[in-house]
Design a protein around this motif. Structure first.
Motif, PDB file in Angstrom:
ATOM      1  N   ARG A 120     -17.293  28.135  19.569  1.00 52.43           N
ATOM      2  CA  ARG A 120     -15.537  28.459  18.465  1.00 52.43           C
ATOM      3  C   ARG A 120     -14.915  27.737  19.277  1.00 52.43           C
ATOM      4  O   ARG A 120     -13.592  27.992  18.557  1.00 52.43           O
ATOM      5  CB  ARG A 120     -15.876  29.971  17.860  1.00 52.43           C
ATOM      6  CG  ARG A 120     -14.935  30.035  17.124  1.00 52.43           C
ATOM      7  CD  ARG A 120     -14.712  32.094  16.607  1.00 52.43           C
ATOM      8  NE  ARG A 120     -15.912  31.357  16.133  1.00 52.43           N
ATOM      9  CZ  ARG A 120     -16.607  30.688  14.799  1.00 52.43           C
ATOM     10  NH1 ARG A 120     -15.134  31.314  14.397  1.00 52.43           N
ATOM     11  NH2 ARG A 120     -17.527  31.195  14.169  1.00 52.43           N
ATOM     12  N   GLU A 124     -11.896  25.115  18.386  1.00 51.25           N
ATOM     13  CA  GLU A 124      -9.919  26.237  18.122  1.00 51.25           C
ATOM     14  C   GLU A 124      -8.879  24.776  18.882  1.00 51.25           C
ATOM     15  O   GLU A 124      -7.695  25.086  17.863  1.00 51.25           O
ATOM     16  CB  GLU A 124      -9.910  27.590  19.013  1.00 51.25           C
ATOM     17  CG  GLU A 124     -10.824  28.605  17.543  1.00 51.25           C
ATOM     18  CD  GLU A 124     -10.350  28.684  15.979  1.00 51.25           C
ATOM     19  OE1 GLU A 124      -9.466  27.965  16.022  1.00 51.25           O
ATOM     20  OE2 GLU A 124     -11.014  29.266  15.463  1.00 51.25           O
ATOM     21  N   ASP A 128      -5.991  22.353  17.120  1.00 52.65           N
ATOM     22  CA  ASP A 128      -4.377  23.069  17.536  1.00 52.65           C
ATOM     23  C   ASP A 128      -3.826  21.775  18.433  1.00 52.65           C
ATOM     24  O   ASP A 128      -2.694  21.237  18.357  1.00 52.65           O
ATOM     25  CB  ASP A 128      -5.008  23.980  19.033  1.00 52.65           C
ATOM     26  CG  ASP A 128      -3.644  24.557  18.764  1.00 52.65           C
ATOM     27  OD1 ASP A 128      -2.731  24.808  18.369  1.00 52.65           O
ATOM     28  OD2 ASP A 128      -3.516  25.311  20.455  1.00 52.65           O
TER      29      ASP A 128
END
Ligand SMILES: Nc1ncnc2c1ncn2[C@@H]1O[C@H](COP(=O)(O)OP(=O)(O)OP(=O)(O)O)[C@@H](O)[C@H]1O
Length: 447
Positions: A120, A124, A128
């Motif tokens: 995860r 992320e 980004d």
């Protein structure tokens, strides 16, 4: 004579096979030195060449009395928009495969990347990076074979292009970088090469940097490109099968550059994530995998996700060819064929391991590969041997030429050819390659 070839061929294959694979196959021309067929899809073309090359050759021989090689081309160059739409809506699995337009695989998106707890944070950060180029610079991702590094890199590339249509996004493997560099030196045009990488990219993604191990000259060139881009605030994203510290024989200054941004590892997915990945991989082929089938596959195949994908593709192809339901019983049979195919002994020389793997998967003998036959399947097998020696075992072109007894230009051409198919995630060549790598990666030291 034209219709005779098709008639002979039709008699040699089962009706179901004909309906499934040859529905768009037509004879285009019989020339003095070759026979040309046409099909309406890239994937079918590749598949027919690989799987039915032998029977097509035999049919040509029987009908014409000559050993003419054949070629398969796209019907009218490419599919019309209407045809593409029809093929996307209905028809067999194979007709629905997309045609590739860039060197990015359109299926390697964030939407198709299944996120478990283990990855995860990585996911992320990757998103980004695509939203804020330059924030984590460089972004370096490393991890084992077949865990999704290329998928993630290409997802960043595609999302960056969507978020910033004006940015120039360049995705390449480090091998392509090297090949471009060599080509530019040959053409006495290194400046053009430098400008291409240093001035004409806002986001540069380099896959499989470990390929540059031991290639000091290319590393130096890459070091300067890296610095110039980094100093200009351009985003660099790099992936590798190992931690920068483990990049033996790499310039230490390059290793420290890799460590100065965001360094993250990609983890092996747990069984639950593999379950969701299995469902997603099938969905990518427009097939809905029943939960119990996804479960049995996910709990039996771990590690390299290409093996999981290979099993799912086999399942889908099997169910399409034999008109069988995708259920637990079919999945168990496919799994048995995986399990009953024992590993390749890692004590063997790499080239012998590859010959063994090809013999098992493609049913082509090492004698055929070593010989001079121009039969398409054998040529493909030969090219795969060279490519795997290079990519999987890190052999140099000179060594490959020596080990296979082929000339340098043949080796370079073969590697380029397979690299293109593998990079594009293209049809049966990619599936074959994945199967071979899966088998080679699961080699058993015990045998
Ligand atoms: N989290 C995931 N969700 C969905 N599919 C995945 C995921 N991870 C990997 N895959 C799929 O598994 C296959 C192998 O992934 P990929 O080629 O990106 O691995 P890799 O780490 O780059 O391998 P290599 O080390 O050989 O370069 C691809 O078809 C990819 O789409």
């Amino acid at each position: 004579m034209s219709s005779q070839i098709i008639n002979v061929l039709k008699k040699k294959v089962a009706k179901k096979t004909w309906d499934n694979w040859f529905s768009t196959f037509e004879l285009k021309s019989v020339e003095d030195d070759r026979v040309v067929f046409s099909v309406a899809n890239l994937f079918i073309k590749d598949w027919l060449q690989t799987k039915y090359g032998g029977v097509i050759n035999r049919s040509i021989h029987e009908a014409t009395g000559k050993e003419l090689p054949f070629e398969i081309v796209f019907k009218d160059g490419e599919l019309s928009k209407e045809e593409t739409a029809v093929h996307q809506q209905a028809g067999s699995l194979l007709k629905r495969k997309p045609l590739m337009i860039s060197n990015l695989n359109p299926e390697y998106t964030f939407e198709n990347f299944v996120v478990g707890e283990e990855n995860r944070a990585l996911y992320e950060v990757a998103r980004d990076v695509a939203r804020n180029p330059g924030k984590y610079n460089p972004f370096f991702v490393y991890g084992g074979v077949g865990l999704g590094k290329t998928h993630l890199l290409q997802a960043i590339a595609q999302e960056t292009m969507t978020n910033f249509p004006d940015k120039k996004v360049l995705y390449i493997t480090s091998e392509q970088f090297m090949n471009d560099m060599i080509q530019s030196i040959k053409e006495n045009n290194i400046q053009k090469f430098r400008d291409h990488y240093r001035k004409r990219s806002d986001v540069l993604l380099i896959d499989d940097i470990q390929f540059l191990i031991g290639k000091k000259g290319v590393q130096t060139e890459f070091f300067h490109s890296f610095n110039e881009l980094h100093d200009a605030g351009k985003q660099l994203i790099i992936c590798s099968d190992r931690n920068p510290e483990e990049l033996d024989n790499f310039h230490s200054r390059l290793i420290s550059r890799f460590q100065m941004g965001m360094l993250m590892t990609i983890q092996q997915p747990e069984a639950e994530t593999r379950f969701h990945i299995a469902k997603k991989l099938a969905q990518r082929e427009s097939v809905s995998l029943p939960d119990d089938v996804a479960m049995i596959l996910a709990s039996n195949i771990d590690g390299n996700l290409r093996r999981l994908r290979g099993a799912i593709i086999k399942l889908i192809v099997h169910s399409s060819v034999y008109n069988a339901r995708i259920d637990i019983s079919l999945a168990s049979r496919i799994l048995q064929s995986f399990a009953s195919s024992p590993g390749i002994p890692s004590s063997q020389k790499p080239i012998d391991q590859i010959y063994d793997a090809i013999e098992r998967i493609m049913k082509i003998s090492r004698e055929d590969i070593k010989g001079n036959s121009r039969n398409k399947e054998i040529v493909l097998a030969r090219q795969l041997v060279m490519y795997i020696l290079k990519q999987h075992f890190g052999k140099q072109v000179v060594e490959i030429a020596r080990e296979t007894g082929k000339q340098h230009p043949t080796v370079i051409h073969s590697i380029k050819k397979i690299d293109k198919s593998v990079m594009m995630g293209k049809g049966s060549t990619k599936i074959l390659y994945d199967d071979l790598i899966g088998l080679l990666s699961s080699r058993s030291a015990a045998v």
